[in-house]
Design an enzyme around this catalytic site. Structure first.
Site, PDB file in Angstrom:
ATOM      1  N   SER A 175      -7.795  -3.085   4.180  1.00  0.00           N
ATOM      2  CA  SER A 175      -6.344  -3.005   4.313  1.00  0.00           C
ATOM      3  C   SER A 175      -5.983  -1.993   5.395  1.00  0.00           C
ATOM      4  O   SER A 175      -6.405  -2.130   6.540  1.00  0.00           O
ATOM      5  CB  SER A 175      -5.722  -2.663   2.950  1.00  0.00           C
ATOM      6  OG  SER A 175      -4.325  -2.814   2.983  1.00  0.00           O
ATOM      7  N   GLU A 225      -7.385 -11.004   7.494  1.00  0.00           N
ATOM      8  CA  GLU A 225      -6.778 -11.196   6.174  1.00  0.00           C
ATOM      9  C   GLU A 225      -5.455 -10.456   6.183  1.00  0.00           C
ATOM     10  O   GLU A 225      -5.208  -9.609   7.039  1.00  0.00           O
ATOM     11  CB  GLU A 225      -7.686 -10.677   5.059  1.00  0.00           C
ATOM     12  CG  GLU A 225      -7.957  -9.179   5.076  1.00  0.00           C
ATOM     13  CD  GLU A 225      -6.876  -8.333   4.428  1.00  0.00           C
ATOM     14  OE1 GLU A 225      -6.206  -8.808   3.482  1.00  0.00           O
ATOM     15  OE2 GLU A 225      -6.678  -7.187   4.866  1.00  0.00           O
ATOM     16  N   HIS A 250      -6.994  -9.001  -0.049  1.00  0.00           N
ATOM     17  CA  HIS A 250      -6.277  -8.423  -1.187  1.00  0.00           C
ATOM     18  C   HIS A 250      -6.343  -9.357  -2.395  1.00  0.00           C
ATOM     19  O   HIS A 250      -5.327  -9.861  -2.887  1.00  0.00           O
ATOM     20  CB  HIS A 250      -4.830  -8.146  -0.795  1.00  0.00           C
ATOM     21  CG  HIS A 250      -4.681  -7.043   0.199  1.00  0.00           C
ATOM     22  ND1 HIS A 250      -4.980  -7.194   1.541  1.00  0.00           N
ATOM     23  CD2 HIS A 250      -4.253  -5.760   0.051  1.00  0.00           C
ATOM     24  CE1 HIS A 250      -4.743  -6.060   2.171  1.00  0.00           C
ATOM     25  NE2 HIS A 250      -4.298  -5.173   1.290  1.00  0.00           N
TER      26      HIS A 250
END
Length: 299
Positions: free
Chosen positions: A108, A202, A273
């Site tokens: 992330s 992502e 995630h």
């Protein structure tokens, strides 16, 4: 690649981005100490709050710097992501970690730090962070981090066929992570050279318009043109604009952005995630194979 861990090694845990209640880390720290048999140094940032951040930029940067500079520390694990790494990355001195390479683990917001190490030829790990350790739904993700850190990594990951896959075979250095952080790094010191690389992307909680805009920016910047291959991870909780529907889903938007190129593409890779978030060695040379019956990444 940094040396693999052994029981008794020392690792550090820090919060380089958003703050969180310290007690949420209790099980993660127990697993590192009791199950993985590691000595754990806890950063000051684990107890700090400064607005949305786990302490000031200077405190969080100093936390990372101490661990990067300590030759006895074999790995640094970000406790969580959120937002904040982007604010401190340019002040880090990598002299110590170059002299004594060690694993950095996170995903992330931590993507910008993974990119920094990749640009300096140090392999890092895009994977589950200790705040989520102990969740039974994430055990496979947690175990994949442990396997990579302790030198027990699989020879490959296999992925089911997706209708938007593009067949082919490619070799190259694996780069990437969170798409928003990659796009925000364009034109900065952590901007990556994607030429000849296998890009992994992502994201979470973006509108479909934002996804299209980010993919278009990478294409306009020439970052998608010379890839060796593309691995598309999970795009979670993507939002549509009800007043003006986009009428395409995430996979269609990404496929459109790379339609002019011929390299292999693997969709729906289990990383991002989501509970099933397999660890990926960012900066390592890998092989991407996409066939009619399966797709896989070989290590």
């Amino acid at each position: 690649m940094p040396p693999f861990l052994r029981p008794g090694d020392t690792v550090g845990v820090v919060a380089p981005a958003s703050w969180f209640p310290y007690e949420e880390l209790t099980e993660g720290l127990r697993i590192l100490r009791d199950d993985w048999h590691l000595n754990v140094i806890e950063g000051d940032s684990l107890h700090a709050i400064d607005g949305p951040f786990a302490g000031s930029d200077d405190l969080r940067r100093a936390d990372l710097q101490r661990l990067f500079d300590n030759p006895d520390v074999r790995a640094v694990l970000a406790a969580r992501g959120g937002y904040g790494c982007y604010r401190l990355v340019d002040g880090l001195d990598l002299t110590g970690i170059r002299a004594s390479p060690k694993w950095l683990v996170g995903f992330s917001d931590v993507t910008v730090l993974l990119s920094l190490l990749q640009k300096n030829d140090i392999v890092s790990l895009h994977g589950l962070m200790p705040r989520q350790f102990g969740d039974p739904d994430r055990f496979a993700s947690q175990e994949s981090v442990r396997q990579w850190l302790f030198g027990e990594a699989p020879t490959h990951y296999g992925v089911a066929v997706h209708p938007f896959n593009r067949l082919g075979r490619a070799e190259g250095q694996l780069v990437g992570g969170n798409l928003t952080l990659l796009v925000n790094s364009v034109g900065t010191p952590t901007d990556l050279d994607f030429g000849g690389k296998i890009l992994f992307i992502e994201d979470i909680d973006e509108t479909l318009f934002s996804l299209d805009r980010m993919m278009t920016q990478l294409r306009r910047a020439g970052h998608l043109r010379d890839l060796a291959g593309l691995v598309v991870g999970q795009f979670t909780d993507m939002r549509t604009n009800s007043s003006l529907p986009f009428n395409k889903d995430s996979a269609e938007i990404i496929a459109d952005a790379v339609a002019d190129y011929s390299y292999p593409i693997l969709f729906d890779f289990p990383a991002g995630h989501v509970a099933h978030n397999l660890a990926l060695p960012i900066g390592k040379s890998v092989e991407l194979v996409v066939q009619k019956t399966k797709g896989q990444i070989n290590f």
